[in-house]
Design an enzyme around this catalytic site. Structure first.
Site, PDB file in Angstrom:
ATOM      1  CG  HIS A 140      35.992  56.403  52.143  1.00 51.00           C
ATOM      2  ND1 HIS A 140      37.320  56.966  52.363  1.00 51.00           N
ATOM      3  CD2 HIS A 140      35.006  56.582  50.823  1.00 51.00           C
ATOM      4  CE1 HIS A 140      37.445  57.692  50.787  1.00 51.00           C
ATOM      5  NE2 HIS A 140      36.785  57.715  50.091  1.00 51.00           N
ATOM      6  CD  GLU A 141      33.031  53.969  48.997  1.00 52.38           C
ATOM      7  OE1 GLU A 141      33.054  54.848  48.579  1.00 52.38           O
ATOM      8  OE2 GLU A 141      34.590  53.957  49.218  1.00 52.38           O
ATOM      9  CD  GLU A 184      38.393  60.805  48.709  1.00 49.19           C
ATOM     10  OE1 GLU A 184      37.380  60.209  48.057  1.00 49.19           O
ATOM     11  OE2 GLU A 184      38.780  59.808  49.431  1.00 49.19           O
ATOM     12  CG  HIS A 200      31.876  59.415  49.237  1.00 49.97           C
ATOM     13  ND1 HIS A 200      32.851  60.624  48.842  1.00 49.97           N
ATOM     14  CD2 HIS A 200      33.133  58.770  49.193  1.00 49.97           C
ATOM     15  CE1 HIS A 200      33.868  60.516  48.305  1.00 49.97           C
ATOM     16  NE2 HIS A 200      34.617  59.383  48.190  1.00 49.97           N
TER      17      HIS A 200
HETATM   18 MG    MG Z   1      36.378  58.293  48.059  1.00 51.15          MG
END
Ligand code: MG
Length: 457
Positions: free
Chosen positions: A221-222, A251, A225
């Site tokens: 997830h990170e 996101e 980003h």
């Molecule tokens: Mg996030």
């Protein structure tokens, strides 16, 4: 924090900036609306106009109140006692209202706050999107609830060495395209991404000894980003165009990698030999198919950050309902736990045993960030749209992922999304990338197709 925020505000509102914007505006626009110069000034002017509408004393007050409120939230959460936090929340809601009134006098407050996180979006655009999403996901969640035993996450539970988890997390993000010469990954209490320039982007992950997906999916997830931030053109360095189009688009990148790639059948094929190598003996009898179903177990849960793809947006729907009511004054801060628990019962059929797992679980409201939560759902929707388009244009997307050839996937996102930074509003960026503004259809189709096959309905 309060003193620093006033110093920053004084710099950001220096009359010289306004003068320079005025002097260069026409010249920059003459370069064309899509030019670097015009986009730079457009975003700079938006930030400048916004900052100059807030009185310096108010900026200091806002920052001091947020610091006190976050400290109170932390203590209240530790004791699972909402009443100690209630006066701070009331204050933060009042500050959010005043902030909105300064920024756009007489305009609906929620619209003004939402625009801080999702530029150009209004409640009138958001409501139908979130409504369609809830309507689309409800029957899927209900069908899963009737067959919850069809999928087990047992292979992911046990005792997993935390150093091995961190080594695996580094290996995964490196393979996905995270450039360790321009960033690093560390461990923290809660995963996040931060950055100091385009060539210094930092992510964190966490580990749970008895639950392997925590570290794997937090890292992916990170990393999503970080790849977005790292993918901006070098000329965006130290300009307001770096950092992305808005929180929803940001996101969409993290959720795309975490769920659409990371929880796909081909990714599990790629991941399985790595699990066997990092955790000897633990996955010998697990097939890729079994791993795929394990990482996609779905069901009602109390905690948003641990929720699966099907139920995540129901957590957001609850927060959206509550924060709009807080802002409108229809809900008082002190009554939040009662409203929270009633909402949990309605959406999930479960009620938290205490406020720590309930109205106190998220940090956002304690910081005064109201209007932020919907960007999580917008991210899911946009990820669904991007996946649909990518699949049409990269017919061997599954094969690429199964072989660990993530470069064409990343290159597609770089071309459509990353290289534009904050040049366009999110809805316009999506129109350029996939031909349409945000819509719920593709994400709902993706969820239905995936989970009906997994759960057999
Ligand atoms: Mg996030």
């Amino acid at each position: 924090m309060s003193a620093l925020s006033k110093v920053v505000h004084a710099r950001a509102t220096a009359p010289e900036i306004g003068r320079l914007i005025d002097e260069t505006w026409d010249w920059a626009q003459a370069e064309g609306p899509d030019s670097f110069e015009a986009a730079y000034l457009r975003v700079l002017k938006r930030d400048y106009d916004r900052a100059t509408k807030l009185p310096s004393d108010f900026v200091g007050e806002m920052s001091a109140a947020a610091s006190a409120s976050m400290a109170a939230w932390e203590a209240a959460k530790k004791d699972s006692d909402f009443s100690a936090f209630a006066p701070h929340l009331e204050k933060m809601v009042d500050i959010a209202r005043r902030q909105a009134e300064y920024l756009a006098p007489g305009k609906p407050h929620y619209d003004t706050l939402l625009d801080l996180y999702e530029p150009g979006m209004r409640r009138a655009d958001l409501d139908p999107l979130l409504g369609a999403l809830a309507e689309g996901l409800k029957p899927v969640a209900a069908a899963i609830a009737e067959r919850s035993a069809a999928v087990s996450d047992e292979p992911l539970r046990g005792d997993f060495d935390e150093r091995a988890q961190l080594a695996l997390a580094d290996e995964i993000v490196r393979e996905l395209g995270f450039d360790f010469s321009k960033g690093r990954q560390d461990r923290s209490m809660h995963p996040f991404t931060t950055g100091f320039s385009l060539s210094d982007v930092r992510i964190t992950t966490w580990t749970m000894r008895d639950w392997l997906p925590a570290s794997i999916y937090a890292s992916i997830h990170e990393c999503g980003h970080a790849l977005y931030t790292m993918g901006a053109p070098a000329e965006f360095e130290r300009t307001p165009l770096a950092g992305g189009a808005g929180l929803g688009v940001h996101e969409s990148q993290s959720r795309f990698w975490e769920n659409i790639v990371g929880r796909s059948r081909p990714f599990c094929e790629w991941l399985l030999p790595r699990l066997r190598r990092h955790f000897p003996g633990k996955f010998d009898r697990t097939s890729a198919e079994r791993l795929y179903s394990a990482v996609n177990k779905s069901g009602p849960s109390l905690i948003r950050v641990e929720a699966d793809e099907v139920t995540y947006d129901m957590h957001i729907a609850l927060r959206y309902r509550l924060e709009t009511a807080l802002l409108d004054g229809g809900l008082k801060a002190k009554d939040l736990p009662e409203a929270w628990n009633a909402g949990m019962k309605e959406y999930f059929g479960i009620v938290p045993s205490g406020d720590a797992e309930g109205a106190l679980q998220d940090v956002h409201w304690s910081q005064g960030t109201i209007g932020y939560f919907p960007t999580y759902s917008l991210g899911n929707l946009m990820a669904g749209q991007l996946a649909e388009k990518m699949r049409a244009e990269l017919p061997d997307m599954d094969g690429l992922i199964a072989r660990g050839e993530f470069r064409p996937v990343l290159a597609w996102l770089r071309e459509r999304i990353h290289r534009h930074g904050a040049r366009y509003f999110p809805a316009d960026l999506m129109k350029k990338a996939v031909g349409k503004g945000p819509e719920a259809g593709p994400y709902i189709s993706y969820i239905k197709k995936k989970y009906s096959a997994l759960y057999g309905f």
